[in-house]
Enzyme design. Structure first.
Site, PDB file in Angstrom:
ATOM      1  N   ASP A 245       0.860  -1.186   0.000  1.00  0.00           N
ATOM      2  CA  ASP A 245       0.000   0.000   0.000  1.00  0.00           C
ATOM      3  C   ASP A 245       0.896   1.236   0.000  1.00  0.00           C
ATOM      4  OD1 ASP A 245      -3.283   0.245   0.862  1.00  0.00           O
ATOM      5  OD2 ASP A 245      -2.078   2.077   0.853  1.00  0.00           O
TER       6      ASP A 245
ATOM      7  N   GLU B 111     -14.566  -9.021  -7.326  1.00  0.00           N
ATOM      8  CA  GLU B 111     -14.813  -9.446  -5.941  1.00  0.00           C
ATOM      9  C   GLU B 111     -16.281  -9.247  -5.574  1.00  0.00           C
ATOM     10  OE1 GLU B 111     -12.810 -10.983  -3.620  1.00  0.00           O
ATOM     11  OE2 GLU B 111     -14.805 -11.043  -2.725  1.00  0.00           O
TER      12      GLU B 111
ATOM     13  N   CYS C 251     -20.165   0.936  -2.897  1.00  0.00           N
ATOM     14  CA  CYS C 251     -20.271   0.224  -4.176  1.00  0.00           C
ATOM     15  C   CYS C 251     -21.588   0.375  -4.929  1.00  0.00           C
ATOM     16  CB  CYS C 251     -19.922  -1.234  -3.959  1.00  0.00           C
ATOM     17  SG  CYS C 251     -18.166  -1.384  -3.559  1.00  0.00           S
TER      18      CYS C 251
END
Ligand SMILES: NC(=O)C1=CN([C@@H]2O[C@H](COP(=O)(O)OP(=O)(O)OC[C@H]3O[C@@H](n4cnc5c(N)ncnc54)[C@H](O)[C@@H]3O)[C@@H](O)[C@H]2O)C=CC1
Ligand SMILES: O=C(O)[C@H]1O[C@H](OP(=O)(O)OP(=O)(O)OC[C@H]2O[C@@H](n3ccc(=O)[nH]c3=O)[C@H](O)[C@@H]2O)[C@H](O)[C@@H](O)[C@@H]1O
Length: 441
Positions: free
Chosen positions: A30, A151, A260
């Site tokens: 990250d 995913e 999302c």
């Protein structure tokens, strides 16, 4: 297998921890040094049940490491999973800048056999564009192997969903690439569906938009139930028993939120538009959801006349229980709308208070318990169905000015509703309960 993952957010970290749990050697990369430091010490930067426990276990076992260095993190990786954010851009389409940056970051360190897997939710064609960027940078054509592996985990149950998925979608244009990615998941013993890259990218949007549409459908049915005197929770049971419909995603309430559904429905509608298809059904899905998110405010205004100087206890702030995520949470719109109406808002969430403060600041006040929020309140709004909110202590309601509850999740324990004979209870899509001893308030 040696796996590298870019991004230690909800998806990257859950995937990393679970891949290590099933025996792989995983390095998570990250760019956020603070997150990496925290993870190296065994602390999760996000609230997700069972995540921290598996993080510590697999770090100790030597199967899970964290770094900010792409060179170190990509060393001898067989599979490189990109799981960085694709947030909604200003025009409504997904901002792909983080994915593009990843392509640039990994290019110098790609070895010949490595497969680049895009797990982030990306519009159709993105894998091909990313492949081109990598090829240009690496100056090689034939050896860049790409796969799309969207995913489907849900926040709040991310670990369980990753370890026990309904299906795994692998999109690749070469059989051996799909098989190699499939090998990584073999210990999960889950059904795998192999498709083209473009189909895999599309499956993700089609799934999220379908689920969001199912929610807007049941929410509109709920609104109709209120008019005709039916109970949407009974309707959901009756409909859900039909296997073709299925019982999940029929819980009516204050609409969907999160990082999302809102962005993915919008993105799919834009993609359709770009290809000359007017996907008006998705427009309606979004319109219904926008209105649904403030339905409790509308109900409270009807009950009180106006909300000026009314004290409202907002119970739950995160977009769903078991997460501290505030991205696109309905609570944001509700809190702002209440504040605009002149109400005094005091909110409580078991884990999301501090994330909420970053977004809502001083627009509202924050309580440290359900009880703190409820004292002297004119009404409770149930916004997130956390267990401790569903089963709140009846005695707490006695501390309110008058126990009026607007339940945005239809979740309050029946025993609590029945235990109080002075309650006014307003759910969504179900008959309200106004006990006979009610007095004007
Ligand atoms: N949150 C969810 O429940 C789900 C999300 N998705 C999709 O997965 C993707 C990731 O979502 P989240 O995990 O929620 O994102 P997130 O915002 O929680 O995490 C993204 C992480 O990527 C890091 N990052 C950014 N640029 C980087 C780079 N160049 N190299 C390495 N790390 C970098 C950020 O510092 C951050 O830690 C999105 O496309 C989302 O739509 C898909 C399924 C479920
Ligand atoms: O792409 C993603 O990010 C993920 O989006 C959703 O997962 P998530 O947003 O984490 O959570 P959900 O459980 O789907 O809930 C989304 C919203 O719908 C609401 N919801 C859900 C179910 C329901 O019956 N009623 C309802 O109002 C929730 O309260 C929440 O605000 C999908 O369920 C995941 O499969 C997908 O991977």
């Amino acid at each position: 297998m040696k796996i590298s993952i870019l991004g230690t957010g909800y998806v990257g970290l859950s995937t990393g921890v679970c891949m290590a749990e099933i025996g792989h050697y995983v390095t998570c990369i990250d760019i956020n040094q603070q997150k990496i430091n925290q993870l190296r010490q065994g602390f999760s930067p996000i609230y997700e049940p069972n995540l921290e426990n598996l993080l510590q276990k697999n770090t100790k076992a030597g199967r899970l490491t964290f770094t900010t260095s792409h060179q170190e993190g990509l060393d001898s990786a067989e599979i490189i999973i990109i799981a960085v954010g694709t947030p909604q851009g200003e025009d409504g389409s997904p901002d792909l800048s983080y994915i593009i940056q990843c392509a640039k970051d990994i290019s110098p360190y790609l070895t010949d056999g490595a497969i680049v897997v895009i797990k982030s939710t990306v519009p159709v064609g993105t894998n091909e564009n990313i492949q081109k960027i990598i090829m240009n940078r690496c100056n090689r054509e034939s050896t860049i192997k790409m796969a799309s592996n969207p995913e489907f985990l849900r926040q709040g149950t991310a670990i369980n969903d990753t370890l026990h998925p309904d299906r795994i979608i692998i999109g690749a244009n070469k059989k051996e690439v799909a098989e190699k990615v499939g090998e990584m998941y073999l210990p999960l013993n889950a059904p795998m569906i192999m498709t083209s890259i473009r189909s895999a990218e599309m499956i993700k949007y089609a799934s999220n938009a379908f689920l969001a549409t199912k929610l807007s459908y049941i929410n509109e049915i709920a609104n109709l139930c209120e008019k005709v005197g039916a109970d949407v929770t009974d309707i959901a049971v009756g409909m859900g028993a039909d296997k073709r419909i299925g019982e999940s995603f029929l819980q009516a309430g204050i609409g969907y939120g999160g990082s999302c559904f809102p962005k993915d429905v919008k993105a799919l509608e834009l993609t359709a538009n770009q290809h000359g298809i007017h996907f008006s059904m998705l427009k309606e899905t979004m319109r219904i959801n926008n209105e649904q998110q403030v339905i409790l405010v509308t109900k409270a205004k009807k009950r009180f006349g106006h909300l000026r100087a009314r004290k409202i206890a907002l119970l739950g702030l995160s977009f769903k229980p078991n997460t501290d995520d505030m991205r696109d949470a309905p609570s944001i719109k509700i809190a702002k709308s209440l504040a605009n109406e002149g109400a005094e808002v005091i909110a409580y969430d078991p884990v999301a208070n501090s994330n909420a403060r970053k977004i809502l600041g001083n627009t509202i006040n924050y309580a440290s318990s359900v009880e703190d929020a409820a004292i002297d309140a004119d009404a409770i709004f149930i916004v997130t169905d956390w267990d401790e909110i569903k089963h709140l202590d009846v005695n707490i309601l006695k501390k309110m000015r008058w126990p009026i509850i607007f339940d945005g999740r239809n979740c309050l324990d029946e025993n609590i509703i029945n235990a109080l004979d002075i309650v006014e209870y307003y759910p969504v899509g179900r008959p309200s309960i106004i006990h006979p001893h009610q007095q004007t308030h």
